[in-house]
Design a protein around this motif. Structure first.
Motif, short mmCIF file in Angstrom:
data_model
loop_
_atom_site.label_atom_id
_atom_site.label_comp_id
_atom_site.label_asym_id
_atom_site.label_seq_id
_atom_site.Cartn_x
_atom_site.Cartn_y
_atom_site.Cartn_z
N ALA A 113 91.23 92.40 60.51
CA ALA A 113 92.08 93.09 59.54
C ALA A 113 91.99 92.43 58.16
N LEU A 114 92.00 91.10 58.14
CA LEU A 114 91.94 90.39 56.86
C LEU A 114 90.61 90.66 56.15
N ASP A 115 89.58 90.93 56.92
CA ASP A 115 88.27 91.23 56.33
C ASP A 115 88.36 92.40 55.36
N VAL A 116 89.24 93.37 55.68
CA VAL A 116 89.42 94.53 54.80
C VAL A 116 89.99 94.08 53.46
N LEU A 118 89.68 91.27 52.04
CA LEU A 118 88.82 90.35 51.31
C LEU A 118 87.66 91.05 50.61
N ARG A 119 87.46 92.30 50.91
CA ARG A 119 86.35 93.03 50.32
C ARG A 119 86.71 93.53 48.92
N ALA A 120 85.71 93.82 48.14
CA ALA A 120 85.94 94.43 46.83
C ALA A 120 86.45 95.86 47.02
N VAL A 121 87.27 96.30 46.10
CA VAL A 121 87.78 97.68 46.14
C VAL A 121 87.75 98.24 44.73
N GLY A 122 87.38 99.50 44.61
CA GLY A 122 87.36 100.13 43.30
C GLY A 122 88.76 100.44 42.81
N VAL A 123 88.87 100.84 41.56
CA VAL A 123 90.18 101.11 40.97
C VAL A 123 90.84 102.34 41.57
N THR A 124 90.07 103.19 42.26
CA THR A 124 90.66 104.35 42.93
C THR A 124 90.94 104.07 44.40
N GLY A 125 90.70 102.84 44.86
CA GLY A 125 91.05 102.46 46.21
C GLY A 125 90.28 103.23 47.26
N VAL A 285 109.83 97.07 45.52
CA VAL A 285 109.67 96.10 46.60
C VAL A 285 109.91 94.69 46.07
N ALA A 286 108.94 94.10 45.39
CA ALA A 286 109.09 92.74 44.88
C ALA A 286 107.98 92.45 43.88
N PRO A 287 108.25 91.58 42.90
CA PRO A 287 107.23 91.28 41.89
C PRO A 287 106.13 90.35 42.38
N GLY A 288 106.40 89.58 43.45
CA GLY A 288 105.44 88.58 43.87
C GLY A 288 104.19 89.13 44.52
N LEU A 289 104.29 90.30 45.14
CA LEU A 289 103.13 90.97 45.71
C LEU A 289 103.26 92.44 45.35
N SER A 290 102.77 92.78 44.17
CA SER A 290 103.01 94.10 43.60
C SER A 290 101.73 94.91 43.52
N LEU A 291 101.89 96.14 43.08
CA LEU A 291 100.78 97.05 42.87
C LEU A 291 101.20 98.05 41.80
N GLY A 292 100.31 98.35 40.86
CA GLY A 292 100.60 99.35 39.84
C GLY A 292 99.89 100.65 40.17
N TYR A 293 100.57 101.75 39.87
CA TYR A 293 100.01 103.08 40.11
C TYR A 293 99.88 103.84 38.80
N ALA A 315 93.61 96.25 40.69
CA ALA A 315 94.34 95.62 41.78
C ALA A 315 93.38 94.94 42.75
N THR A 316 93.87 93.95 43.47
CA THR A 316 93.06 93.32 44.50
C THR A 316 93.07 94.18 45.76
N ALA A 317 92.02 94.07 46.55
CA ALA A 317 91.96 94.81 47.80
C ALA A 317 93.10 94.41 48.73
N PHE A 318 93.47 93.12 48.71
CA PHE A 318 94.55 92.65 49.57
C PHE A 318 95.86 93.36 49.24
N ALA A 319 96.19 93.45 47.94
CA ALA A 319 97.43 94.11 47.53
C ALA A 319 97.40 95.59 47.89
N VAL A 320 96.26 96.24 47.69
CA VAL A 320 96.15 97.67 48.04
C VAL A 320 96.35 97.86 49.54
#
Length: 442
Positions: A113-116, A118-125, A285-293, A315-320
């Motif tokens: 699961a963590l492997d997902v 850790l991968r790069a992700v585009g801005v459209t997820g 949710v919370a500022p410490g692990l956030s995501l912008g839309y 955004a990072t892939a982890f946050a997404v």
């Protein structure tokens, strides 16, 4: 050095040396000119320079006053206050909230699961991430097109990307005359000028927007405006949309606080091909692990995506991935419900403790706008409140340009515990009932 800057330096020196204190009123420009032996036009430039540096503020009908904690440029709160009850910043985190979020995070602690994450992700997820975003952002009467969803690191980055996509360096963007302070910093870094637009009890006035002169876009907060707490009616949204059509303008609609009041639906319902909707998980949710839309209409998706990539705001892939899981397991929806109840309870404290004062507050919001009683001035009140261990924000922090700020403060209600908030409100009410001359800051 220009004479007016040298004179401004002298005033700043007086403030630094304590000869002028927070809340002190400067002489009128005419009196300043006579005392310094300069033209009134030079005095006007001096006062303009002092406002630009953020060391003084003009209050409507009262004059020009030394700011509390003035600096260069005008201070915008960006970090939590640790030595006082923080009524400046609004990042509500509820007791037990971490338990609601733990399941999705724990699920990522397997190697596969963590492997997902850790991968790069585009801005459209991914398709799953966009579908999850639709679930988070949808409200009665509006559901975003998943093909228009773009991800940023947080809400501030989403706003920056939207402004960057729509207005180039040297351009102008219309904003409410009192607006989210971070927008001022974003605009300055992007080389974009803010054009203040008058507001009323519903927010930005359509007639004032139509008369604001040439601009490249509009930034506005139709729901639970920060700092005023106003919400546009459906009729006002339709009127704003008509002006956007008439002027052929795109809009950035900031809905970061709108999860607290899902109705009415976004301005994007009335201006679907002109509106870029901005939202985030920072307050939901919370500022410490956030995501912008960002939700952009088809003609603008490519520009918005390019701005996110070019600005380094992706955004990072982890946050997404975490956000996608939080949406799927119901954590986001559950925390939203809890925060609506929490905000309403805090507003009841405001209604109780500040009864008899002029307070503008939506029962659903995590903030309120307090028009201070005479003879208090905003800067003096902020300084006096700080001495009593309560941090609040003066109206000048939200004023665009050198426009005169109202004699008011904003109270952010979400960060302290309920007990600490209750005590802080009681402290502020007692302070407002006293004579400023008795507080040691006048």
């Amino acid at each position: 050095m220009d004479d007016f800057r040298r004179l401004a330096d002298a005033v700043v020196e007086d403030i630094g040396a304590g000869r002028l204190r927070p809340g002190d009123r400067l002489p009128t420009q005419r009196r300043f000119a006579r005392d310094r032996g300069v033209a009134v036009s030079t005095a006007s430039r001096v006062y303009g320079e002092l406002v630009r540096r953020g060391v003084v503020v003009g209050e409507v009908g009262r004059g020009t006053f030394v700011r509390a904690g003035g600096g260069d440029p005008a201070p915008v709160p960006t970090e939590p206050v640790t030595s006082a009850v923080d009524l400046e910043l609004n990042f509500p985190i509820l007791p037990g909230q971490a338990e609601q979020l733990l399941g999705a995070v724990r699920g990522l602690l397997r190697a596969d699961a963590l492997d997902v994450g850790l991968r790069a992700v585009g801005v459209t997820g991914t398709a799953a991430a966009r579908a999850a975003a639709v679930g988070v952002l949808s409200v009665p009467g509006w559901s975003p097109d998943p093909d228009g969803v773009v991800f940023a690191g947080n809400g501030r980055q989403a706003v920056a990307a939207a402004v960057s996509a729509l207005v180039g360096p040297g351009g102008r963007i219309a904003v409410e005359a009192l607006t989210y302070p971070v927008v001022r910093g974003i605009a300055a870094r992007l080389g974009v000028d803010l054009v203040p637009v008058a507001v009323d009890a519903e927010g930005m006035r359509p007639d004032a927007l139509a008369a604001c002169g040439p601009v490249g876009a509009v930034y506005l907060q139709p729901t639970l405006h920060n700092p005023l707490g106003t919400t546009m009616s459906p009729r006002r949204r339709a009127e704003i949309a008509a002006v956007l059509d008439e002027l052929d303008l795109p809009a950035v609609e900031d809905r970061v606080n709108a999860f607290l009041r899902p109705d009415p639906p976004p301005l994007a319902v009335w201006a679907p091909r002109r509106t870029v909707v901005v939202d985030s998980l920072s307050k939901r949710v919370a500022p410490g692990l956030s995501l912008g839309y960002l939700v952009a209409p088809p003609p603008l998706v490519a520009r918005v995506a390019a701005a996110v990539r070019g600005g380094g705001w992706a955004a990072t892939a982890f946050a997404v991935e975490v956000a996608t899981r939080w949406s799927a397991d119901g954590a986001v929806a559950g925390i939203e419900r809890d925060k609506r109840a929490d905000a309403a309870a805090r507003q009841r404290l405001v209604a109780d403790r500040l009864a008899g004062f002029t307070v503008r507050a939506d029962p659903a919001a995590y903030h309120c706008w307090w028009e201070l009683p005479a003879p208090w001035r905003a800067e003096t009140f902020v300084a006096a409140a700080a001495r009593r261990g309560v941090a609040v924000t003066p109206a000048a922090a939200f004023a665009v340009g050198a426009s005169h700020a109202p004699n008011a403060v904003r109270l952010a209600l979400g960060s302290p515990t309920t007990a600490a908030l209750d005590t802080a409100l009681a402290t502020l009410a007692a302070l407002a009932a006293t004579d400023p001359h008795d507080t040691g800051v006048e």
